[in-house]
Design an enzyme around this catalytic site. Structure first.
Site, PDB file in Angstrom:
ATOM      1  N   LYS A  14      12.336 -28.162  34.251  1.00 24.46           N
ATOM      2  CA  LYS A  14      13.736 -28.298  34.670  1.00 24.46           C
ATOM      3  C   LYS A  14      14.553 -29.113  33.672  1.00 24.46           C
ATOM      4  CE  LYS A  14      12.872 -30.134  38.668  1.00 24.46           C
ATOM      5  NZ  LYS A  14      11.419 -30.196  38.581  1.00 24.46           N
ATOM      6  N   ARG A  89      17.087 -31.029  47.964  1.00 22.28           N
ATOM      7  CA  ARG A  89      15.636 -30.979  48.185  1.00 22.28           C
ATOM      8  C   ARG A  89      15.279 -30.543  49.603  1.00 22.28           C
ATOM      9  NH1 ARG A  89      12.476 -34.648  44.322  1.00 22.28           N
ATOM     10  NH2 ARG A  89      14.017 -35.062  42.734  1.00 22.28           N
ATOM     11  N   ARG A 128       1.940 -34.476  29.623  1.00 27.53           N
ATOM     12  CA  ARG A 128       3.123 -35.329  29.559  1.00 27.53           C
ATOM     13  C   ARG A 128       2.753 -36.787  29.836  1.00 27.53           C
ATOM     14  NH1 ARG A 128       8.162 -34.061  33.477  1.00 27.53           N
ATOM     15  NH2 ARG A 128       7.044 -35.333  34.971  1.00 27.53           N
ATOM     16  N   ARG A 134       4.382 -42.459  32.490  1.00 30.70           N
ATOM     17  CA  ARG A 134       4.556 -42.347  33.942  1.00 30.70           C
ATOM     18  C   ARG A 134       3.195 -42.276  34.622  1.00 30.70           C
ATOM     19  NH1 ARG A 134       9.107 -38.010  35.613  1.00 30.70           N
ATOM     20  NH2 ARG A 134       7.921 -38.281  37.527  1.00 30.70           N
ATOM     21  N   ARG A 146       2.149 -34.226  44.512  1.00 28.80           N
ATOM     22  CA  ARG A 146       3.573 -34.016  44.246  1.00 28.80           C
ATOM     23  C   ARG A 146       3.931 -32.534  44.313  1.00 28.80           C
ATOM     24  NH1 ARG A 146       4.043 -36.521  38.665  1.00 28.80           N
ATOM     25  NH2 ARG A 146       6.109 -35.616  38.633  1.00 28.80           N
TER      26      ARG A 146
END
Length: 193
Positions: A14, A89, A128, A134, A146
């Protein structure tokens, strides 16, 4: 105005694709995470309200987020369009966004949903996680959770827009340029109608 929603699970691309859309169509990018951080940093009344919820580990209520989006709309009255990234969402948020846009004589023109299978998402996010720092991108069980939360809570919003004939599912696996081209094709189709 050209108003788009970009959907996709964590790791679908995204961020990359929204940047391409912003540049190509000269759109305002609205990410609720960015909005929340900016309003908190600026110490606005909505930012302070959001802070109260966030420091307790609670989700910021929809009306606060919608208020922040409305402020952004007012700041950018002459914009060529908006891309909503990571919002709505839930169906309630989608309905609230429709109501807000209608009050500004606007509507969502298209919802672009990036489809990527779970194994590819896990692979991308673990990769990533090696560079992002993260924590939620470094553990497979957190990533799978998630993705599952997204599937359970956010994918239902796609049905809301499908009923309005605004949903465009885009294959999110392949070369970035191919995915960008597919997204632009969907947007051009919407603009032509």
């Amino acid at each position: 105005m050209l108003n788009l929603v970009l959907f996709g699970p964590p790791g679908a691309g995204k961020g990359t694709q929204s940047q391409h859309l912003v540049e190509h169509y000269n759109l305002i990018h609205i990410s609720t995470g960015d909005l929340l951080r900016a309003e908190r940093k600026a110490g606005t009344p909505l930012g302070k309200k959001a802070e109260e919820y966030m420091t307790k580990g609670n989700l910021v209520p929809d009306e606060v987020v919608i208020g922040m989006i409305e402020n952004k709309l007012k700041e950018n009255k002459d914009a060529k369009g908006i891309i909503f990234d990571g919002f709505p969402r839930t169906t309630n948020q989608a309905e609230a966004l429709d109501t807000l846009l209608k009050s500004h004589n606007e509507t969502i023109d298209a919802v672009l949903s990036l489809h990527v299978d779970e194994e590819e998402l896990v692979k991308r996010l673990l990769e990533r996680g090696k560079t992002s720092g993260r924590v939620d991108d470094q553990k497979e069980e957190l990533i799978r959770n998630r993705v599952q939360v997204y599937r359970n809570e956010t994918e239902v919003v796609a049905d809301y827009y499908k009923k309005q004939d605004k949903l465009h599912v885009i294959e999110g696996v392949g070369e970035i340029s191919e995915i960008t081209a597919a997204i632009r094709g969907a947007v051009e189709q919407v603009k032509a109608s």
